[in-house]
Design a protein around this motif. Structure first.
Motif, mmCIF file in Angstrom:
data_model
loop_
_atom_site.group_PDB
_atom_site.id
_atom_site.type_symbol
_atom_site.label_atom_id
_atom_site.label_comp_id
_atom_site.label_asym_id
_atom_site.label_seq_id
_atom_site.Cartn_x
_atom_site.Cartn_y
_atom_site.Cartn_z
ATOM 1 N N HIS A 10 -35.174 -47.820 -66.357
ATOM 2 C CA HIS A 10 -35.505 -48.861 -67.331
ATOM 3 C C HIS A 10 -36.466 -49.836 -66.683
ATOM 4 N N PHE A 44 -36.735 -52.947 -66.788
ATOM 5 C CA PHE A 44 -36.203 -54.223 -66.334
ATOM 6 C C PHE A 44 -35.139 -54.087 -65.259
ATOM 7 N N THR A 45 -34.920 -52.877 -64.755
ATOM 8 C CA THR A 45 -33.948 -52.675 -63.688
ATOM 9 C C THR A 45 -34.585 -51.903 -62.540
ATOM 10 N N ARG A 83 -33.210 -49.870 -58.644
ATOM 11 C CA ARG A 83 -32.082 -49.484 -57.797
ATOM 12 C C ARG A 83 -32.469 -49.622 -56.326
ATOM 13 N N GLU A 139 -32.429 -58.292 -52.345
ATOM 14 C CA GLU A 139 -31.259 -57.731 -53.011
ATOM 15 C C GLU A 139 -30.609 -56.634 -52.164
ATOM 16 N N LEU A 147 -27.745 -51.765 -58.385
ATOM 17 C CA LEU A 147 -28.658 -51.872 -59.518
ATOM 18 C C LEU A 147 -28.933 -53.340 -59.815
ATOM 19 N N HIS A 148 -30.227 -53.689 -59.977
ATOM 20 C CA HIS A 148 -30.600 -55.087 -60.161
ATOM 21 C C HIS A 148 -31.636 -55.224 -61.280
ATOM 22 N N PHE A 149 -31.739 -56.435 -61.799
ATOM 23 C CA PHE A 149 -32.691 -56.718 -62.879
ATOM 24 C C PHE A 149 -33.948 -57.367 -62.312
ATOM 25 N N ARG A 150 -35.060 -57.125 -63.017
ATOM 26 C CA ARG A 150 -36.324 -57.758 -62.662
ATOM 27 C C ARG A 150 -37.195 -57.865 -63.908
#
Length: 202
Positions: A1, A3-4, A6, A25, A29-32
């Motif tokens: 995705h 906006f994510t 890993r 981070e 799994l993180h958002f950006r």
């Protein structure tokens, strides 16, 4: 995705917003925000890297073996002798942000600093200890010097170990050096035998 992202277990995520680092981070799994607002770098912070100086190890099945690089390995000792020094440096990333942005080419930097440090230590040493009993002392001194220089650069790199692979006089004089070492061993043996004989007589 979009906006994510890993971060794998061996990595650290360094997030930049409009080119400026905003956060780091851990694995997961993180958002950006989408590129070009946010950009993510994923340096492998747990991997141990290896730099060879004075030698190159080929790992291919058809060309396995070691080749030597004379211009890197030839070094002058403190007592004005020449030795071939081949060694490896084990290193890893200790600060991902510094590693990514403070030095331009980390591998080239580590190699150049390592070769310079070894030349400095060898240049302050006599040849005989380097060839025989001072290998560990030499390795530790070079590791300390490399780390000091890299820390001064703010490199974000940690040196795990320096390991001497081969230390020899040039091939033209190696037989003469071996004769000298053999004579020294014979001298020590004869002295010990004489001392033992004297003790028995007394």
């Amino acid at each position: 995705h979009a906006f994510t992202f890993r971060v794998n277990p061996d990595e650290q995520g360094v997030v930049m917003r409009f080119g400026k680092v905003t956060r780091q981070e851990p694995p997961g799994l993180h958002f950006r925000m989408p590129y070009p607002i946010d950009e993510v770098r994923l340096p492998k912070v747990t991997r141990q890297n290896i730099i060879e100086v004075g030698m190159r190890t080929a790992t291919g099945t058809r060309s396995a073996g070691v080749s030597y690089v004379r211009e890197e390995s030839l070094m002058l000792t403190g007592d004005e002798n020449i030795v071939h020094v081949n060694f490896v440096v084990f290193w890893r990333i200790k600060d991902a942000q510094a590693y990514l942005f403070n030095i331009q080419n980390p591998e080239v930097t580590v190699k150049a600093v390592a070769e310079s440090a070894m030349r400095e230590v060898v240049g302050q040493s006599d040849i005989q200890p380097i060839l025989t009993g001072a290998r560990q002392k030499t390795e530790q001194a070079v590791q300390k010097l490399i780390q000091e220089v890299l820390d001064h650069y703010g490199s974000g790199i940690r040196i795990d170990q320096v390991q001497l692979q081969k230390v020899d006089p040039p091939t033209q004089v190696i037989d003469a050096f071996r004769d000298v070492q053999a004579a020294a061993t014979d001298k020590e043996r004869l002295q010990n035998e004489a001392a033992s004989y004297a003790s028995r007589v007394v």
